[in-house]
Design an enzyme around this catalytic site. Sequence first.
Site, short mmCIF file in Angstrom:
data_model
loop_
_atom_site.label_atom_id
_atom_site.label_comp_id
_atom_site.label_asym_id
_atom_site.label_seq_id
_atom_site.Cartn_x
_atom_site.Cartn_y
_atom_site.Cartn_z
N CYS A 131 -38.46 39.45 -4.36
CA CYS A 131 -37.47 39.79 -5.40
C CYS A 131 -37.47 38.73 -6.50
O CYS A 131 -37.56 37.53 -6.21
CB CYS A 131 -36.09 39.85 -4.74
SG CYS A 131 -34.76 40.02 -5.96
N GLU B 53 -35.87 33.85 4.07
CA GLU B 53 -35.79 33.42 2.66
C GLU B 53 -35.71 31.89 2.57
O GLU B 53 -36.42 31.27 1.77
CB GLU B 53 -34.56 34.05 2.00
CG GLU B 53 -34.37 33.63 0.56
CD GLU B 53 -33.07 34.17 -0.02
OE1 GLU B 53 -32.94 35.40 -0.14
OE2 GLU B 53 -32.17 33.37 -0.32
N ASN C 6 -26.48 39.62 4.33
CA ASN C 6 -25.46 39.95 3.33
C ASN C 6 -24.48 40.99 3.88
O ASN C 6 -23.30 40.97 3.53
CB ASN C 6 -26.09 40.38 2.01
CG ASN C 6 -26.58 41.79 2.01
OD1 ASN C 6 -25.83 42.72 1.75
ND2 ASN C 6 -27.86 41.99 2.34
N SER D 161 -29.42 46.39 1.59
CA SER D 161 -30.61 47.12 2.01
C SER D 161 -30.24 48.44 2.69
O SER D 161 -31.06 49.04 3.38
CB SER D 161 -31.48 46.26 2.93
OG SER D 161 -30.73 45.75 4.00
S1 SF4 Z 1 -30.00 40.81 -2.28
FE1 SF4 Z 1 -31.43 42.13 -3.41
S2 SF4 Z 1 -31.29 41.50 -5.57
FE2 SF4 Z 1 -30.34 39.89 -4.30
S3 SF4 Z 1 -32.00 38.41 -3.94
FE3 SF4 Z 1 -32.00 39.81 -2.19
S4 SF4 Z 1 -33.45 41.43 -2.72
FE4 SF4 Z 1 -32.94 40.33 -4.63
#
Ligand code: SF4
Length: 286
Positions: free
Chosen positions: A95, A125, A221, A263
């Site tokens: 991303c 990440e 998230n 997602s």
């Molecule tokens: S949540 Fe989505 S927009 Fe945000 S960094 Fe991750 S992949 Fe990118």
Amino acid sequence: MKITLAQAMGTCFGVQDAIDMALDPAFKDRLTIVGQLVHNPQTTERLKANGVRIVERDQVDQITTEAVMITAHGASDGTKQMLRDKGFTVYDATCPLVIRLHKLARFLEREGYFPVVIGEASHVEVRGVVGNLRSAVVVHDEADIDQLQGHRRIGVVSQTTNRPEMVQRLLAAIRAKPWVEDMRFCDTICQPVKERQQAIEVLLGQDIDLGIVIGGRNSANTRKLQELIADRGIEVHHIEDPEHLEDAWFVGKKHVGITAGTSTPQDVIEAVHARVRAIIAAQPAA
Ligand code: SF4
């Protein structure tokens, strides 16, 4: 009973672009994704149904296609080079906001700051960001900050999915250490994540008494959206699909708020919404 959908929820542009790339007909039956492209079981199954193979990062030796894809969460340059050295053609679905995180972490290091990444050390990440730095400390809670002893200039970035208040709390704790003379923070929490978290605040302001959060169990998230609701003492359930909904959760409730991680596909959100409507409709009148 009232149902309110969060104003911002579901698939973000980074995840959508990565899925679109993986489902490109040109890749049919000839692409292997290294790691989960997204933390979502339905999307993972859809990819497999289209002939996309998925291996974990420690299973690179099992790859039989020439084309490999790096996921939206990114990877270190070392990982990408290792794949090229093995003869694979690497397609990079990282991303743009994760690329920005990598760039800012390296910028801080170049400027003479000791890099700190606020986030989960085991998250793919964060591993990718740290892998591109000479040396770094990952801070997830206050106890981790003692590892910074002796570093007077600290440069901080954040995993893209962190809650801003958690990051601000840790920044204040770092700044308060007596040996820290200079601290610089680059805000790398991604905008779509912030929007989804702000939409939760709007839901909470509308007095929901039940929260339904849709997303993969291992989606960072999504878990944070659940935490935001639970922190206010409101009943909340994290589900992956409509079959996980239980009728009993809705008994005696007045207002249910529904949200979903970055997602979670739109069709899964719609299926959950329809099932919630059906459960409520089947309840006896109060
Ligand atoms: S949540 Fe989505 S927009 Fe945000 S960094 Fe991750 S992949 Fe990118």
